[in-house]
Motif scaffolding. Structure first.
Motif, PDB file in Angstrom:
ATOM      1  N   PHE A  91      -8.618  -8.258   4.061  1.00  0.00           N
ATOM      2  CA  PHE A  91      -7.248  -6.697   3.989  1.00  0.00           C
ATOM      3  C   PHE A  91      -5.952  -8.103   4.254  1.00  0.00           C
ATOM      4  CE2 PHE A  91     -10.886  -4.167   5.454  1.00  0.00           C
ATOM      5  CZ  PHE A  91     -10.703  -2.716   4.579  1.00  0.00           C
ATOM      6  N   ASN A 518      -7.234   5.719   1.830  1.00  0.00           N
ATOM      7  CA  ASN A 518      -6.131   4.799   2.686  1.00  0.00           C
ATOM      8  C   ASN A 518      -6.861   3.252   2.551  1.00  0.00           C
ATOM      9  OD1 ASN A 518      -3.525   6.543   2.652  1.00  0.00           O
ATOM     10  ND2 ASN A 518      -3.771   6.818   4.881  1.00  0.00           N
ATOM     11  N   GLN A 522      -6.148   0.099   0.857  1.00  0.00           N
ATOM     12  CA  GLN A 522      -6.131  -0.974   0.859  1.00  0.00           C
ATOM     13  C   GLN A 522      -7.219  -2.396   0.425  1.00  0.00           C
ATOM     14  OE1 GLN A 522      -5.356  -1.668   5.278  1.00  0.00           O
ATOM     15  NE2 GLN A 522      -5.643   0.134   5.003  1.00  0.00           N
TER      16      GLN A 522
END
Length: 614
Positions: A91, A518, A522
Motif C-alpha cells: 500500500f 477506498n 488503494q
C-alpha cells in the motif's frame, strides 16, 4: 394476462420471495419466455473461476492487523500479501525497495563500456524496436545520455517494420558502420540476434543488449547482455519490460558515476507507458515503477510535452491509470510504427516544446485513425473467412493468410478474432516475399511453445506466452497451419477453450460501502498480476430502473435484499433487458468504480458477466 400475473409474482415481497427457490424462478422464466417470445442473446460462455483462498487464520490475522474486512484481507492474500509488513510495502510503494541494478548479469560490463565510450567520445547508437516498449525505451535512454554526450555523438535508430522486420537488422548495423558508430545499445530486442551481433563485431561495432524476451540457447556474444530471463542471471525480478531493463542500466550508471538517482526517476513517466502497453505483470518492482510513473503523469509537475499532446488527443481529462495509458497512449504510439515511421513516436516523446510535440502527435493521431480503418476492414474479412470454411469454424486454432493484408494491424486482428473464436490465433500476410505474422493466445495456453514445435517450417519466430511473431516461406503456410492445429489440439485443455473470469470473492451488495471501495482503490495500479478485484453477488434483481443506453448497454439499479440499492452499468449486455426488466433475478460478476455525473460522485458496478437463474 400471463405476463401480468408473472410480473406480480416476481415482484411480490421483494427479493426474499424471488430467491426463495430457484425452481420457482425457473418456472417463472419459462412462463415469460413462452408468453412473450423473448430471448437472451447467447454471449460467449465464460467460466467464473474463484481465486484460491489461504488458511482462514491467516486471513483473520491480516484483517485484524489492518482493521479491514476478512473479504478484503482474502483479496490481499490471494495476491501473496499475507502479513502486515507485506501489506505496508504494497500500500506504500517506495523507490527504496527497488533492487540493486548490479545484481543483473553483465551490468558492470555494460556500465564500464558506456563510460569508456563517453570518455573516448565514441559515437553511440541507441537502437530499439518499433512498438511502444521499444520506442519508449529509445526515448528513455536517449534522454538520459543526451546530456552526457557531445553534439553528433549520439543518435537513435528504429528499424522499419516492413523493410527490416522485428529486432536487430543487418540494414541497421550497416547504417551504424557507415556513420562511424562503435557502440550500439539495443533495447527491447537483441537477445535473439546472435548472428547480427557477430556481424556487427566483424565491423568493429560493440553491442550492449537490454532485452526482456526469452533467450535462445545461443546467447549473442555482446559486450554485455542484460536480460533477467537468462538462466544464469541472478536478478531477483524477472518480469521487467524492455524499457525497464534500460532503466536499470541508467540506474546502475547513476550509482557508479555519482549522479543523483532522481535523474533516473525523472524518466519513470516513459517507463510506466512501456509497462502498461507491453502487458507485463504489475507486481514487485514493476508495481513500484508504475506507481511512481503514474505520479509523474498525474502531476503536480508539468507533463512531458509528448504525453501531454497524447492525453489531449485521446480526450483524457482526469487522472490516468494503467487502463487509460493502455487505451489512450499505446495505440497512438504504436500507430506510428504500424502505419509509417516509428521514429515519429520517439520525436514526439523527446519533444521539448508543446508546439513540437503537438505537431508530431497530430501526425501520429492521423496514423491511428488510418490504423483503425484497416484493422476494422481486415477483421471483417478474417471473420468471414472463418465463417465460410468448415475446417476453420470447427478447428482448435486459427491460422489465416492473405498476401495483401496490412502487416501493421495483423496483431490487432488476431486479438479481434479471439473475441469471436476463442482459441490460439495467427494472422499472416506477405512481407518481403515471406509470410510474416502475429500470434495471440488464450488464457493459460503458451502460443510461443506451440509455434516452437513447428520451428522446422519457420525462418524465425520470437515472443511471449501470449503473443509472438513469426516468419516463414509462403509455400510452408498450409503445412504450418496443419501442424499448428495438431499441436494445439494435442496440448490445449477443455478449460482453455472457454474464456474465464477470475473472481476474488463472493459478497453481498450491502458490503459495498465507500470505505470498502477506498481500500480497493488503494490497491492500484491495477494490471496483470494485480487485476482490479472482481466480485460476484448472487440472486440480485433490478429495482425497475433498467434501461438500454447507447446501442446495447444496460443501465440498472440493483438490489439483493430489497433495502440496499446500487447503480450498475453493463456494456454490451443490452440483450438481457427483456428478462431483467421483468424482475427475473440473476447472478452478477463485476468490478466496483466511481461514477461522476454533474459533479456528484457515486459508486457503481461495472458488470463483467450475467448469469440468469435457471
Amino acid at each position: 394476462m400471463i405476463r401480468r400475473i408473472v410480473k406480480l409474482q416476481i415482484t411480490k415481497n421483494s427479493g426474499k420471495v424471488l430467491c426463495g427457490g430457484r425452481r420457482r424462478v425457473q418456472i417463472l422464466r419459462k412462463l415469460i419466455t413462452f408468453a412473450s417470445g423473448l430471448f437472451v442473446k447467447q454471449h460467449m460462455e465464460k467460466r467464473w473461476v474463484y481465486n484460491k483462498s489461504v488458511a482462514p487464520e491467516v486471513i483473520n490475522q491480516l484483517a485484524e492487523a489492518l482493521r479491514i474486512s476478512t473479504t478484503l484481507a482474502d483479496v490481499l492474500c490471494q495476491r501473496s500479501i499475507c502479513t502486515f509488513e507485506e501489506a505496508k510495502a504494497f500500500f506504500r510503494p517506495s523507490l527504496l525497495d527497488l533492487h540493486d541494478p548490479f545484481l543483473m548479469k553483465d551490468m558492470q560490463l555494460a556500465v564500464d563500456r558506456i563510460v569508456e565510450a563517453l570518455h573516448r567520445s565514441e559515437r553511440i547508437l541507441v537502437y530499439g524496436d518499433y512498438d511502444v516498449d521499444g520506442t519508449t525505451s529509445v526515448a528513455l535512454m536517449y534522454s538520459f545520455l543526451h546530456s552526457l554526450t557531445q553534439p553528433g555523438q549520439l543518435e537513435y535508430y528504429i528499424p522499419d517494420r516492413y523493410k527490416e522486420g522485428y529486432g536487430v537488422s543487418t540494414q541497421g548495423i550497416d547504417y551504424a558502420a557507415e556513420q562511424g558508430f562503435s557502440l550500439i545499445i539495443s533495447l527491447d530486442c537483441g537477445i535473439k540476434s546472435a548472428d547480427k551481433v557477430a556481424y556487427a563485431s566483424s565491423l568493429g561495432i560493440d553491442f550492449i543488449i537490454c532485452d526482456h524476451h526469452l533467450p535462445d540457447e545461443d546467447i549473442p556474444q555482446a559486450v554485455a547482455v542484460l536480460d533477467p530471463k537468462q538462466i544464469d542471471c541472478p536478478y531477483p525480478y524477472k518480469e521487467l519490460s524492455g524499457c525497464g531493463v534500460g532503466f536499470k542500466l541508467i540506474q546502475a550508471f547513476c550509482f557508479q558515476q555519482g549522479i543523483p538517482q532522481e535523474e533516473a526517476f525523472k524518466l519513470l513517466d516513459l517507463l510506466v507507458v512501456s509497462i502498461a502497453a507491453d502487458i507485463v505483470p504489475i507486481t514487485g518492482e514493476n508495481r513500484i515503477l508504475a506507481y511512481f510513473g503514474l505520479q509523474l503523469i498525474n502531476g503536480p509537475g508539468p507533463l512531458r510535452p509528448g504525453l501531454e499532446a497524447l492525453k489531449e488527443l485521446a480526450g483524457i481529462t482526469g487522472e490516468m491509470d494503467i487502463t487509460s495509458v493502455v487505451f489512450g497512449f499505446a495505440p497512438r504510439i504504436n500507430a506510428a510504427g504500424r502505419m509509417g515511421d516509428a521514429k515519429r513516436s520517439v520525436r514526439m516523446l523527446l519533444a521539448q516544446t508543446k508546439a513540437e510535440a503537438f505537431e508530431m502527435a497530430d501526425i501520429i493521431n492521423e496514423s491511428n485513425k488510418e490504423r483503425r480503418d484497416k484493422d476494422s476492414n481486415i477483421t471483417k474479412e478474417a471473420l468471414q473467412m472463418i465463417a465460410e470454411d468448415d475446417f476453420l469454424r470447427n478447428a482448435n486454432s486459427t491460422v489465416l493468410y492473405k498476401e495483401n493484408w496490412h502487416k501493421g494491424v495483423i496483431g490487432i486482428v488476431a486479438s479481434r478474432c479471439i473475441d469471436h473464436y476463442y482459441r490460439p490465433t495467427i494472422i499472416l500476410t506477405q512481407s518481403n516475399g515471406k509470410a510474416s505474422g502475429s500470434a495471440r493466445s488464450v488464457h493459460g495456453f503458451n502460443v510461443h511453445d506451440a509455434i516452437e514445435s513447428c520451428s522446422d517450417l519457420l525462418d524465425q519466430f520470437g515472443g511471449h506466452m501470449y503473443a509472438a511473431g513469426l516468419t516463414l516461406p509462403v509455400e510452408n503456410v498450409p503445412a504450418f497451419r496443419q501442424r499448428f492445429e495438431e499441436v494445439v489440439s494435442r496440448t490445449i485443455t477443455e478449460d482453455q477453450k472457454i474464456p474465464q473470469i477470475e473472481v476474488d470473492a463472493k459478497i453481498r451488495l450491502n458490503q459495498i460501502t465507500q470505505n470498502f471501495y477506498n481500500i480497493v482503490k488503494q490497491m492500484e495500479p491495477f494490471g496483470p498480476g494485480n487485476m482490479k478485484p472482481v466480485f460476484v453477488s448472487e440472486c440480485v434483481y433490478d429495482t425497475g430502473a433498467v434501461r438500454v443506453v447507447g446501442d446495447s448497454h444496460l443501465k440498472l439499479r440493483l438490489t439483493q435484499d430489497g433495502f440496499y440499492d446500487i447503480d450498475a452499468i453493463g456494456f454490451g449486455f443490452g440483450d438481457y433487458f427483456k428478462f431483467i426488466s421483468k424482475g427475473i433475478p440473476f447472478d452478477v460478476c463485476y468490478t466496483i468504480e466511481e461514477n461522476e455525473f454533474r459533479g456528484n460522485v457515486t459508486l457503481q458496478l461495472r458488470i463483467k458477466d450475467i448469469r440468469m437463474l435457471k
